[in-house]
Design a protein around this motif. Structure first.
Motif, PDB file in Angstrom:
ATOM      1  N   SER A  18      14.622   3.283   2.156  1.00  0.00           N
ATOM      2  CA  SER A  18      13.244   3.691   1.893  1.00  0.00           C
ATOM      3  C   SER A  18      12.312   3.151   2.967  1.00  0.00           C
ATOM      4  CB  SER A  18      12.802   3.199   0.516  1.00  0.00           C
ATOM      5  OG  SER A  18      12.796   1.786   0.497  1.00  0.00           O
ATOM      6  N   GLU A  20       8.034   2.338   3.995  1.00  0.00           N
ATOM      7  CA  GLU A  20       6.615   2.269   3.700  1.00  0.00           C
ATOM      8  C   GLU A  20       5.884   1.832   4.956  1.00  0.00           C
ATOM      9  OE1 GLU A  20       5.161  -0.444   0.623  1.00  0.00           O
ATOM     10  OE2 GLU A  20       3.578   1.002   0.181  1.00  0.00           O
ATOM     11  N   ARG A  22       2.137   0.943   6.509  1.00  0.00           N
ATOM     12  CA  ARG A  22       0.868   0.485   5.976  1.00  0.00           C
ATOM     13  C   ARG A  22      -0.335   0.988   6.770  1.00  0.00           C
ATOM     14  NH1 ARG A  22       1.079  -5.776   5.619  1.00  0.00           N
ATOM     15  NH2 ARG A  22       2.229  -5.574   7.585  1.00  0.00           N
ATOM     16  N   ALA A  65       1.932   9.637   0.161  1.00  0.00           N
ATOM     17  CA  ALA A  65       1.066   8.494   0.433  1.00  0.00           C
ATOM     18  C   ALA A  65       0.256   8.200  -0.819  1.00  0.00           C
ATOM     19  CB  ALA A  65       0.149   8.774   1.609  1.00  0.00           C
ATOM     20  N   GLU A  66      -0.064   6.941  -1.007  1.00  0.00           N
ATOM     21  CA  GLU A  66      -0.832   6.528  -2.168  1.00  0.00           C
ATOM     22  C   GLU A  66      -2.127   5.865  -1.732  1.00  0.00           C
ATOM     23  OE1 GLU A  66       1.159   3.931  -4.913  1.00  0.00           O
ATOM     24  OE2 GLU A  66      -0.311   4.352  -6.487  1.00  0.00           O
ATOM     25  N   ASN A  75      -1.045   3.893   2.143  1.00  0.00           N
ATOM     26  CA  ASN A  75       0.283   3.669   2.704  1.00  0.00           C
ATOM     27  C   ASN A  75       1.173   4.901   2.583  1.00  0.00           C
ATOM     28  OD1 ASN A  75      -0.625   1.105   3.180  1.00  0.00           O
ATOM     29  ND2 ASN A  75       0.592   0.144   1.554  1.00  0.00           N
ATOM     30  N   ARG A  77       4.889   6.681   2.458  1.00  0.00           N
ATOM     31  CA  ARG A  77       6.212   6.317   1.940  1.00  0.00           C
ATOM     32  C   ARG A  77       7.173   7.487   2.048  1.00  0.00           C
ATOM     33  NH1 ARG A  77       3.424   3.695  -3.032  1.00  0.00           N
ATOM     34  NH2 ARG A  77       3.987   5.629  -4.101  1.00  0.00           N
TER      35      ARG A  77
END
Lengths: 114, 114
Positions: A18, A20, A22, A65-66, A75, A77
């Motif tokens: 995975s 992520e 930033r 993205a969140e 971020n 992902r």
């Protein structure tokens, strides 16, 4: 003046792991946030964008993205990275400035190990 | 799909030459941008234009000028090329000045000044 910070210059992941990446923005009002990807020797391509509504946005190539206002973060992902995801990733904010000129982060280079 | 075309992928010029970088977009976009991209520095805005014959300075306009005589074409001019202008140049367009308008990028021109 608005600013966009991408804290990681390089990220290395194994294929299938995975990911992520930033991104932190500084503008206080409603942000207009974007993620772009730049493959080697190419221009930037839009992955996804967020203005309002659901804070989890889906993009192309399996990315999401969140948006978290409390952390001023957006971020990027991906649950499982493919070797073809190796590229430079840029976060951008177009919410500030008189002409809404986009502000880009300095980019994060993603390296994918087989 | 929006297509942003930069006329040259690679250019090699000599110090002192006048250099023209051409960019054409095919979607009637109002905004056009010129960035330069250097390792570790991300994207830096040179000039932008939000209408025909209009131009605005970006963050690093020194040594450059631009021309926008037609809506679809935005040219970057290096009046007298110098070695510190060796870089990747990216052209972009957006539908309008709205905060939600993403940028569409060309594939870039890698300029070397010797």
């Amino acid at each position: 003046a608005q600013s966009v910070t991408q804290p990681d210059i390089h990220i290395t992941v194994s294929e299938g792991a995975s990911l992520e990446l930033r991104c932190n923005y500084s503008y206080g009002a409603t942000p207009y946030l974007f993620w772009y990807v730049q493959s080697p020797g190419q221009g930037l391509q839009l992955l996804l964008k967020y203005f309002s509504g659901d804070t989890l946005v889906q993009g192309i190539k399996g990315f999401e993205a969140e948006f978290k206002r409390s952390q001023s973060s957006f971020n990027l992902r991906k649950p499982s990275v493919h070797w073809s995801d190796a590229a430079e990733y840029f976060c951008a904010d177009r919410s500030g400035g008189g002409s809404y000129i986009p502000t880009f982060g300095r980019g994060t280079s993603l390296i994918v190990h087989p | 799909d929006v297509k942003v075309t930069q006329s040259s992928r690679y250019l090699v010029k000599r110090t002192g030459e006048k250099v023209f970088l051409e960019c054409v977009q095919d979607m009637d976009h109002e905004n056009m941008f010129w960035y330069r991209q250097d390792p570790g520095l991300g994207l830096r805005l040179i000039y932008f234009s939000y209408d025909v014959k209009m131009k605005e300075k970006g963050d690093i306009p020194e040594g450059y000028s631009v021309s926008r005589e037609k809506k679809e074409r935005f040219s970057l001019i290096l009046e007298s090329a110098s070695t510190n202008q060796t870089s990747m140049y990216l052209c972009a367009s957006s539908y309008d000045r709205g905060r939600g308008s993403p940028l569409h990028f060309g594939n870039g021109t890698r300029l070397t000044v010797t």
